[in-house]
Motif scaffolding. Structure first.
Motif: not given
Length: 366
Positions: A8-10, A39-44, A82-86, A105-111
């Motif tokens: 359930q990505p936020r 409800e998920a936030r999407i940043t492009w 800097a304060d954003t984590r995907f 970029l900060k991310a838990d998983v990169r696809v």
């Protein structure tokens, strides 16, 4: 061990900088993500010109990177995020520049793409790869990212924002008369060779005027190549049948022109995919690129396809022998397209939208 994908990505990050046609083909994937997780936030993270085209896309936060800004621009973007984590970053740009940008970029998983589709060693910069999808259309390749996350298949949706001011811009050029839109030139990059002939376009203009009473609106950027092409086409055409809008619109204004057109005729370039996204009928002219991979997705049956002949003539192979996405980089390839081929496809597409008005593009709707 594989990095787990969020159930359930936020916050979903999308990294795709270019190009105009490609970002149009990516929008249905964004819409599918929005339907699955409203409800998920999407940043492009997107290129400067591409943002001008898609600005105002509902439910999407854009972060703009201008490739002309180089490393300094990357650092600025990294500071901005800097304060954003995907929860998940969808790395959809197969280019080393984009992969370097992704490092900040900060991310838990990169696809990223599977190895068969990845370029510039993109798989070195990602945790998870797409499932193989041989011979996929560009739009389907983008949709594979949503499928990997578990998104259900839905009808394709775009809903591109076109403001009223853009329609005013279009009307100022065309008035209220119906018209055919021609975008003669693809991006003037080195060894692109996607442009058809001025003589061919002039023949199409004459046919559209005589048979349908349609003027032809010429569009494109303001480069010397595009302006010279427009001048050659006009010199070969009757003046009352042509409106020159080359270099005369914003990108939103171009969207409005396309939305109001009866049909679009253009080579493999941004406008054929803009037309596809807006529901405007389009005849794509393809010889140097494979339409099975890059045609306007909803109007593939109306493409003039001379790619197989070009592969035979200039690569001395069959289409099955070349790699998927192989381009025919020969200046004579587009000459395989004849004016009568384009006129036949134009007649077919105009007959289709006349017989089925529900497929016709909006004429005057903001």
């Amino acid at each position: 061990m594989k990095h787990p994908l969020p159930a359930q990505p936020r916050h979903i990050g999308v990294l795709r900088l270019s190009a105009l046609g490609d970002v149009c083909n990516l929008v249905p994937t964004v819409r599918a993500l929005q339907r699955q997780w409203p409800e998920a936030r999407i940043t492009w993270i997107i290129g400067k010109g591409e943002h001008s085209l898609l600005a105002g896309l509902s439910g999407v936060e854009f972060v703009v990177y201008d490739k002309a800004s180089g490393v300094a621009g990357m650092r600025q973007l990294w500071r901005e995020l800097a304060d954003t984590r995907f929860d998940v970053l969808l790395h959809m740009q197969q280019a080393l520049r984009a992969s370097v940008l992704s490092l900040g970029l900060k991310a838990d998983v990169r696809v990223g793409y599977d190895k068969a589709r990845a370029k510039d060693a993109q798989h070195w910069f990602t945790h998870r790869c797409l499932a193989p999808h041989p011979r996929a259309h560009v739009l389907e390749s983008f949709m594979d990212f949503a499928r990997l996350l578990g998104v259900e298949q839905h009808p394709l949706e775009w809903n591109l924002p076109v403001p009223e001011a853009a329609f005013d811009e279009a009307r100022a050029l065309t008035g209220d008369a119906p018209y055919l839109l021609l975008s003669p030139c693809a991006n003037p990059r080195l060894r692109n060779f996607r442009n058809w002939s001025a003589e061919g376009y002039a023949a199409v203009i004459e046919h559209a005027w005589v048979k349908y009473g349609l003027k032809a609106v010429l569009t494109g950027g303001g480069s010397t190549q595009e302006r010279e092409m427009g001048e050659r086409i006009q010199a070969l055409s009757r003046p009352e049948a042509v409106i020159d809008a080359i270099g005369g619109t914003s990108l939103k204004g171009l969207l409005a022109l396309i939305a109001r057109a009866r049909a679009v005729v253009a080579p493999d370039s941004g406008p054929v995919h803009m037309a596809n996204a807006l529901g405007t009928a389009v005849v794509g002219l393809y010889a140097t690129t494979n339409p099975d991979r890059a045609a306007p997705y909803l109007w593939r049956e109306f493409v003039v396809d001379r790619y197989p002949q070009a592969v035979h003539a200039y690569l001395h192979k069959s289409p099955e022998e070349v790699t998927w996405g192989q381009r025919v980089r020969h200046p004579d390839a587009m000459s395989l397209i004849r004016a009568e081929d384009v006129i036949e496809r134009l007649d077919a597409v105009l007959d289709t939208i006349t017989a089925h008005p529900d497929t016709e593009s909006p004429a005057d709707e903001a």
